[in-house]
Scaffold this active site. Structure first.
Site, short mmCIF file in Angstrom:
data_model
loop_
_atom_site.label_atom_id
_atom_site.label_comp_id
_atom_site.label_asym_id
_atom_site.label_seq_id
_atom_site.Cartn_x
_atom_site.Cartn_y
_atom_site.Cartn_z
N HIS A 25 -9.53 1.08 4.82
CA HIS A 25 -8.27 1.25 5.55
C HIS A 25 -8.52 2.15 6.77
CE1 HIS A 25 -4.19 2.32 6.58
NE2 HIS A 25 -3.80 1.28 5.85
N ASN A 44 0.88 -1.17 0.00
CA ASN A 44 0.00 0.00 0.00
C ASN A 44 0.91 1.22 0.00
OD1 ASN A 44 -1.82 2.02 0.40
ND2 ASN A 44 -2.58 1.29 2.38
N TRP A 45 1.02 1.83 -1.16
CA TRP A 45 1.97 2.95 -1.30
C TRP A 45 1.46 4.22 -0.62
CZ3 TRP A 45 3.71 2.56 -7.20
CH2 TRP A 45 4.38 1.33 -7.38
N LYS A 46 0.18 4.24 -0.26
CA LYS A 46 -0.44 5.41 0.37
C LYS A 46 -0.13 6.69 -0.45
CE LYS A 46 -0.33 3.01 4.75
NZ LYS A 46 -0.19 3.04 6.22
N GLY A 84 2.60 1.83 10.82
CA GLY A 84 3.57 2.93 10.73
C GLY A 84 4.29 3.23 12.04
N GLU A 105 -5.49 -5.17 10.13
CA GLU A 105 -4.44 -4.20 10.39
C GLU A 105 -4.69 -3.51 11.73
OE1 GLU A 105 -2.51 -2.95 6.38
OE2 GLU A 105 -4.08 -1.52 6.88
N SER A 129 3.41 -2.62 10.11
CA SER A 129 4.86 -2.72 10.30
C SER A 129 5.45 -4.06 9.85
CB SER A 129 5.24 -2.40 11.75
OG SER A 129 4.85 -1.08 12.07
N GLY A 187 2.82 -1.25 4.19
CA GLY A 187 2.95 0.17 3.88
C GLY A 187 4.39 0.56 3.61
N GLY A 188 5.06 1.09 4.63
CA GLY A 188 6.41 1.63 4.49
C GLY A 188 7.39 0.69 3.78
N GLU A 205 -6.95 4.49 7.94
CA GLU A 205 -6.72 5.92 7.66
C GLU A 205 -7.95 6.53 6.97
OE1 GLU A 205 -3.03 5.27 5.61
OE2 GLU A 205 -2.12 4.64 7.51
P1 13P Z 1 3.01 0.05 7.62
O1 13P Z 1 3.47 -1.22 6.98
O2 13P Z 1 3.77 1.26 7.18
O3 13P Z 1 2.90 -0.10 9.10
O4 13P Z 1 1.52 0.31 7.08
C1 13P Z 1 0.61 -0.73 7.11
C2 13P Z 1 -0.59 -0.35 6.34
O5 13P Z 1 -1.34 0.52 6.75
C3 13P Z 1 -0.84 -1.03 5.08
O6 13P Z 1 -2.10 -0.73 4.58
#
Ligand code: 13P
Length: 250
Positions: free
Chosen positions: A95, A9-11, A173, A167, A213, A234-235, A97
């Site tokens: 998600h 997920n590149w956000k 994050g 999640e 994470s 994500g990251g 967020e």
């Molecule tokens: P991180 O891997 O950066 O913790 O993010 C997870 C995420 O929200 C994937 O959708």
């Protein structure tokens, strides 16, 4: 056998140039045998990145959201029809967020899920509890309620197409990952709840991804649990060499 999935997920990160280089590096590395790689790409790059992954086996793109209506006066929004017209087959929905910063409720997410499924696309449906709920020890009920109030209201046929991503918000994050045992516990409970609503066959066929994470160092320990079918990352999905290690973490 359930589908093993490494989803990124590149956000809201990276320029076009960086995104193209990242996708190209993943295409060059290739998706490991038996693993489906899905890249959650910002809308503006979806068409371009989809063309880059088109020649690669088992690499697909996902949108990070979609509107519940098919078209209309919704300035700034993106419809499933638009996504279909550029060949996008997967859509991340719900998600944390989106839920937290954009007020997306279980009810709205059920509407979005129906729209996405109606367009023939596959939702990657996210759920997960905040830290206070985890600390209170009510995380399992909280997450199962999120599902009961949304995708458990689908028909069995529709539900069977869905990918779920668990999640925990406290792990997103933060560098603090759920332990493999914590992830397995929740995934097992989710699968049990699916079985109660839709039966064993659908429960056993549903891919449930862990997100929060995930990185090159912990992917193997997480993915080796029997109910963890992969990750939503994500990251660690923003660096090709790191994400390739996650893709190879099965
Ligand atoms: P991180 O891997 O950066 O913790 O993010 C997870 C995420 O929200 C994937 O959708």
């Amino acid at each position: 056998m359930r589908q093993k999935i490494a989803a990124g997920n590149w956000k809201m990160n990276n320029t076009l140039e960086e995104s193209v280089a990242l996708a190209q590096a993943l295409v060059d590395a290739g998706s490991p045998s038996g693993v489906l790689t899905i890249l959650g790409v910002p809308y503006v790059y979806l068409d371009k990145i989809n063309q880059i992954v088109a020649g690669a086996e088992n690499i697909e793109v996902a949108a990070q959201n979609a509107h519940q209506e098919l078209s209309g006066a919704f300035t700034g929004e993106i419809s499933v029809k638009m996504l279909n017209s550029i060949g996008v087959k997967y859509v991340i929905l719900g998600h944390s967020e989106r839920r937290e910063y954009f007020g997306e409720t279980d009810e709205l997410l059920l509407a979005k899920t129906n729209t996405v499924l109606g367009a023939g696309q596959i939702p990657i449906f996210c759920c997960g509890e905040p830290l206070a709920i985890r600390k209170a020890g009510t995380h399992i009920t909280y997450v199962i309620d999120q599902l009961k109030n949304s995708i458990f209201k689908l028909s069995a046929e529709d539900f069977s197409k869905i990918i779920i991503a668990y999640e925990p918000i406290w792990a997103i994050g933060t560098g603090e990952t759920a332990s493999p045992a914590q992830a397995q516990e929740m995934h097992e409970e989710i699968r049990k709840a699916i079985a109660e609503v839709f039966g064993n066959e659908i429960a056993e066929g549903t891919s449930i991804l862990y997100g929060g994470s995930v990185n090159a160092a912990n992917a193997k320990d997480l993915f080796s649990n029997k109910d963890v079918d992969g990750g939503l990352v994500g990251g660690a999905s923003l660096k090709a060499d790191v994400f390739v290690q996650v893709m190879n973490g099965f």
